[in-house]
Write a protein that holds these residues in place. Structure first.
Motif: not given
Length: 292
Positions: A16-19, A37-43, A63-68, A125-131
């Protein structure tokens, strides 16, 4: 409809990278455009040495205010150490997160089962994470980076699959899997399909290793390619030399289910029926996505 399958990917782990500086921090380090990177796009991205050689690959999702990050579990500590070298005064927090697990979901309608378009990189975002649909190739299905307690619910409409079956799918499409297929501090991204598979962005700004990667593209310096091969005989071990008429023309990478990957000199494709590795005969194929 064909069956849909899932399998936990125990060889992968989460970071997790936050900040406030999380995106700008990544943007200066990785080969893809972290600004996308966005809520609807992974790289998917590579992290390189200053000489443009492979160090790590990982997936990135918001995921929220972080990058997983979905990265190699056995090499996560090394990735963390290397990223911290560049932290300096950046307003970020780096942490491993073992409450998350990584899983793959594949088969007909895998993306639709999560309400995602079958488009590489589509995420939610789904189930507390990302798909997210695999950013490299939609044919590889969906990846999930979710709390371990959520996995069973996500997988309720999928049959249990095997890692070998998922590997065979990946290999048949010619897609590498981290350091199993890319030699650390040696492999070059453009020899391993990263451009066509969305892992390199030539329109973004500078990043570590960018100069060498760009030079290879614009001067036409790619002389080898990682290609899928059908294996006739016992599967050669990773690193087995591949020979053509007695001369070394490449090296074997990972394999499963009669499929494999091989890093081959392009001239080896002139006589593809004559390639051997150990006691096996190899028949290379050019993936539909490749543009060489």
């Amino acid at each position: 409809m064909s069956a849909r399958f899932f399998a936990p990917l125990a060889a992968r782990a989460a970071m997790r990278i936050a900040g406030d500086d999380r995106i700008s921090f990544l943007q200066g380090l990785v080969s893809s455009d972290a600004a996308k990177i966005a809520a609807d796009r992974a790289l998917h991205a590579g992290f390189l040495t200053a000489q443009g050689r492979f160090l790590h690959e990982f997936f990135m999702g918001a995921l929220g205010d972080a990058v997983l990050l979905d990265c190699e579990a056995a090499r996560r500590d090394d990735l963390m150490r290397r990223l911290k070298i560049y932290k300096l005064r950046a307003k970020i927090e780096l942490a491993a997160d073992d409450s998350f697990v990584v899983a793959a979901f594949w088969g007909d309608g895998a993306a639709d089962a999560f309400g995602l378009p079958a488009t590489a990189g589509a995420a939610k975002e789904l189930a507390g994470g990302i798909v997210y649909v695999d950013p490299r190739l939609a044919a590889l299905g969906v990846r999930a980076l979710v709390p371990a307690a959520s996995l069973a619910e996500l997988a309720k409409d999928f049959a249990p699959g095997t890692l070998e079956a998922y590997d065979t799918l990946r290999l048949s499409h010619g897609v590498p899997d981290g350091s199993r297929d890319l030699a650390v501090e040696d492999a070059l991204l453009l020899e391993n399909g990263f451009e066509e598979l969305g892992g390199v962005d030539f329109k973004k700004g500078c990043y570590v290793g960018q100069e060498v990667t760009a030079r290879m593209k614009y001067r036409g310096l790619v002389k080898k390619r990682l290609l899928p091969v059908t294996i006739e005989g016992p599967a050669p071990a990773i690193g087995t030399p591949i020979r053509l008429d007695g001369a070394d023309v490449g090296e074997m990478r990972s394999s499963a289910g009669g499929q494999g990957l091989a890093l081959l000199r392009l001239e080896a494709l002139e006589k593809p029926s004559a390639l051997v590795a150990g006691e096996a005969k190899l028949v290379p194929h050019k993936p539909a996505w490749a543009n060489f």
